[in-house]
Design an enzyme around this catalytic site. Structure first.
Site, PDB file in Angstrom:
ATOM      1  N   GLU A 167       0.799  -1.222   0.000  1.00 32.27           N
ATOM      2  CA  GLU A 167       0.000   0.000   0.000  1.00 32.27           C
ATOM      3  C   GLU A 167       0.840   1.285   0.000  1.00 32.27           C
ATOM      4  OE1 GLU A 167      -2.824  -0.350   3.216  1.00 32.27           O
ATOM      5  OE2 GLU A 167      -3.863  -2.011   2.281  1.00 32.27           O
ATOM      6  N   GLU A 352      -5.590  -8.441   0.299  1.00 28.45           N
ATOM      7  CA  GLU A 352      -6.242  -8.119   1.573  1.00 28.45           C
ATOM      8  C   GLU A 352      -7.700  -7.801   1.318  1.00 28.45           C
ATOM      9  OE1 GLU A 352      -4.558  -5.038   4.068  1.00 28.45           O
ATOM     10  OE2 GLU A 352      -2.521  -5.735   3.632  1.00 28.45           O
TER      11      GLU A 352
HETATM   12  O1  IFM Z   1      -4.266  -3.306   9.028  1.00 33.07           O
HETATM   13  C1  IFM Z   1      -4.193  -2.768   7.747  1.00 33.07           C
HETATM   14  C2  IFM Z   1      -3.013  -3.346   6.994  1.00 33.07           C
HETATM   15  O2  IFM Z   1      -1.832  -3.130   7.666  1.00 33.07           O
HETATM   16  C3  IFM Z   1      -2.909  -2.719   5.628  1.00 33.07           C
HETATM   17  N1  IFM Z   1      -4.151  -2.750   4.920  1.00 33.07           N
HETATM   18  C4  IFM Z   1      -5.341  -2.341   5.632  1.00 33.07           C
HETATM   19  C5  IFM Z   1      -5.442  -3.043   6.958  1.00 33.07           C
HETATM   20  C6  IFM Z   1      -6.721  -2.601   7.696  1.00 33.07           C
HETATM   21  O3  IFM Z   1      -6.691  -1.220   7.919  1.00 33.07           O
END
Ligand code: IFM
Length: 441
Positions: A167, A352
């Site tokens: 990210e 994710e």
């Molecule tokens: O916890 C985070 C993760 O570290 C990165 N993506 C989003 C998740 C939820 O906010």
């Protein structure tokens, strides 16, 4: 759960994801400090001033945590290596115990019949490098590449895939413009530099790792459908600016399409000198793309603030404990948009997807039906995208465990497995059992 493994292609991978700082416990094993330690130690930044010193104590409990993944029928595990655990000063002297830890972890994943998906940077910038300007300093590309090569030399023979960064929007924009993540900067010049350097570091590391023989190299980006809050032309333009900064900046640059005009209209005057010459390195071809998807963003024009002159407004849909709207069709929209556009031809993984819930332990059980519905809805959206031609290869739930949710500390629970931080007891939630039933062969 209405969806099961048999609804997906035969070699589709199901897994869960974590990140080092959020679970390991950085006070153990000789890790150096990182910028989240000092950010958390500064009043007002993190709920309860929580930090990652102990977290889920995964550093000592990793075997049991891998057993939980295996018992759920997962095919793969996405984890990150902590830069300051391997290089406590960010460069120079190596902490051998740190590399040994990840060596055991990767072997443990393989021994349990799962594929290790490695992410090299999930936000734990060593403090020594933060002190030199971190992502604002062009030299970060070289520091990161040296670290990436070191990790590859030790783990590269066994990992199934390697992502450079997690990210980059959070690494650059959320951390240097919004100020909500470490290092807590709120400065457009700092943000413009970080937005470029994070991509330069990615491209430089990609080239070095390829040169060292690495295969299956990619990056993990976050996406949110950007919706205008109304039909007013100003709101539509605000959403286009939000979309350019959040969804388009990184993938279009890596696809060789340059930076989007709607973002450059504000950032161009603040870009680092000579940035144009780096665009070829940034466009080093990827082997795959990771997509993190949680929610959508509703943008309204905000005439009272300087560029990008937008604010996010609350939408009408049901929300998670983060206040994020639950909108599975957005995952379909993002996947098809990428696959028809800048990620054409690239295998994609949902790296994710998950939700924070108001989860409570009662009589040794956690009942989380909303999470079961959330997963089911997003898997259905993923399956629809595959039917419509998206080359989607896997889906990782965020997260295996409740963990350190950055500025929200331990207050938000995303896990399939509940963690009692006082005792470190793990309790699989009903969503864990539902997913395990859906994945059973
Ligand atoms: O916890 C985070 C993760 O570290 C990165 N993506 C989003 C998740 C939820 O906010």
């Amino acid at each position: 759960m209405t969806i099961s493994r048999s609804d997906f292609p035969e070699h589709f991978l199901f897994g869960a994801a974590t990140a080092a700082y959020q679970i390991e416990g950085m006070a153990s094993g000789g890790a150096g400090p990182c910028h989240w330690d000092t950010f958390a130690a500064t009043p007002g930044n993190v709920f309860g001033a929580h930090d990652g010193a102990v977290a889920c104590d995964h550093y000592h409990r990793w075997e049991g945590d891998l057993d939980l993944l295996q018992a759920a029928g997962m095919d793969s595990y996405r984890f990150s290596t902590a830069w300051p655990r391997i290089l406590p000063e960010g460069r120079g002297a190596v902490n051998a115990a740190g590399l040994d830890f990840y060596d055991r972890l990767v072997d443990g994943v393989l021994e349990r019949g799962m594929k290790p998906f490695l992410t090299l940077y999930h936000w734990d910038l060593p403090s020594a490098l933060a002190g030199l300007g971190g992502w604002m300093n062009r030299d970060v590309a070289g520091w990161f590449t040296d670290y990436a090569e070191l990790v590859h030399a030790r783990l590269g023979d066994r990992v199934a895939s390697t992502a450079t960064l997690n990210e980059p929007w959070c690494v650059a924009w959320l951390s240097h413009f919004v100020g909500a993540h470490a290092p807590g900067m709120r400065d457009i010049r700092a943000a413009a530099h970080a937005m470029h350097h994070v991509l330069l570091a990615h491209g430089t590391a990609m080239q070095a790792l390829r040169g060292a023989g690495a295969k299956e190299l990619g990056i993990v980006l976050n996406f949110e459908t950007a919706t205008p809050a109304s039909d007013a032309p100003e709101d539509i333009a605000a959403a286009a600016r939000g979309d350019a900064i959040y969804n388009r900046w990184f993938i279009e640059a890596m696809a060789g399409q340059g930076y989007p005009a709607e973002a450059m209209e504000g950032l161009a005057p603040h870009m680092p000198m000579g940035w144009e010459a780096d665009m070829d390195i940034i466009a080093t071809p990827l082997d795959w793309l990771g997509v993190n998807y949680y929610t959508r963003a509703n943008y309204a024009h905000d005439a009272d603030t300087p560029w990008p002159s937008y604010k996010q407004v609350e939408g009408p849909l049901p929300k998670t404990d983060m206040g994020w709207e639950i909108r599975p069709e957005g995952l379909y929209e993002i996947l098809t948009r990428l696959s028809d556009g800048p990620a054409k031809g690239l295998p994609i993984y949902v790296t994710e997807n998950g939700m924070a819930g108001d989860d409570h332990l009662n009589a040794c059980a956690v009942h989380d039906p909303v999470r079961i519905g959330y997963i089911d809805g997003h898997l259905a959206a993923a399956r629809r995208a595959i039917s419509d031609g998206v080359d989607l290869r896997g889906f990782f739930y965020w997260s295996l465990l409740d963990n350190y949710e950055w500025a929200f500390g331990y207050d938000k629970r995303f896990g399939l497995v509940h963690v009692d931080y006082a005792t470190q007891t793990r309790t699989p939630k009903s969503s864990y059992h539902a997913l395990a039933a859906a994945l059973a062969r």
